[in-house]
Design an enzyme around this catalytic site. Structure first.
Site, short mmCIF file in Angstrom:
data_model
loop_
_atom_site.label_atom_id
_atom_site.label_comp_id
_atom_site.label_asym_id
_atom_site.label_seq_id
_atom_site.Cartn_x
_atom_site.Cartn_y
_atom_site.Cartn_z
CB CYS A 12 -1.00 -0.04 1.14
SG CYS A 12 -2.40 1.08 0.91
CD GLU B 217 -0.78 -5.48 6.10
OE1 GLU B 217 -1.18 -4.29 6.15
OE2 GLU B 217 -0.40 -6.01 5.04
CG HIS C 84 -3.35 -3.52 3.51
ND1 HIS C 84 -2.37 -2.89 4.23
CD2 HIS C 84 -4.02 -2.54 2.84
CE1 HIS C 84 -2.43 -1.58 4.03
NE2 HIS C 84 -3.43 -1.33 3.19
#
Length: 231
Positions: free
Chosen positions: A86, A205, A203
């Site tokens: 990002c 994560e 993302h």
């Protein structure tokens, strides 16, 4: 094996990344404040999401000009793994770690939603545990996430197999309707020239634990670990 997560003023996904790498994947991980520089030798560097320096000028433009990014570029030039997520992808673009830029979404608003991605290249250090053509679910959260490059650059990325992920629908169809931000060629994951840099807008994560609704993103980190172990 040791990873670094770079922290800038305005980073807000840094501790999420540290948690996944350290507590979920079991990797020794240092959160590194940008003023400290890279005092140790790292196997991989992660540049996390957020709004570094408020995204003034252009997203990632100010962070790119901090001294630690010279360390990151040297690490990449030496063949070390770098992943920008990002805002980290925007910083990587501003640092010329791959061609093209991320700019304001086609419809200029912040988008925060689940996205489907098609794995276009499963031969990189970041994607080896996926199947080619596999459809995965990883959330997005950005206003300046639209990948843009000129036609010659896009053709070169295609020819060199440097497109890691494209936006798609749940069945793997790459269509304008499945492209949430208007990215050129629906591209949302790009590899550097040597294949050791990945910039991606979604993302991973946030898709690395069952409690979050998807573990599809964890394979990116596991792929990196597998690659480093094999070197």
């Amino acid at each position: 094996m040791i990873f670094a997560v770079i922290r800038f003023g305005g980073s807000n996904c840094d501790l999420d990344a540290v948690h996944v790498l350290q507590d979920v994947c079991g990797i020794d991980t240092d959160p590194v404040w940008y003023k400290e520089g890279l005092a140790r030798k790292y196997d991989a560097i992660l540049i996390p999401g957020g709004f570094s320096y408020g995204d003034y000028l252009r997203a990632g433009a100010i962070a790119t000009r901090t001294p630690i990014m010279k360390d990151v570029i040297r690490h990449a030039d030496a063949g070390g793994l770098v992943i920008g997520i990002c805002n980290g992808a925007q910083i990587s673009a501003e640092s010329r770690l791959f061609p093209g830029v991320f700019t304001i979404n086609e419809y200029p608003k912040f988008i925060c939603e689940k996205a489907y991605l098609k794995v276009e290249n499963n031969t990189s250090p970041f994607t080896s545990l996926y199947e080619e053509g596999e459809v995965i679910s990883i959330p997005i959260a950005h206003k300046e996430g639209r990948y843009v490059a000129d036609d010659d650059t896009l053709a070169r990325l295609e020819k060199e197999n440097r497109i890691a992920f494209r936006f798609c629908d749940s069945k793997g169809n790459v269509t304008p309707e499945a492209n949430p931000n208007g990215a050129a060629g629906s591209i949302t994951g790009i590899l550097g020239e040597k294949g050791n840099v990945l910039a991606m807008m979604p993302h991973p994560e946030r898709a690395s634990e069952e409690i979050l609704g998807s573990t599809d993103g964890k394979k990116i980190f596991d792929s990196m670990i597998s690659y480093i172990e094999s070197c």
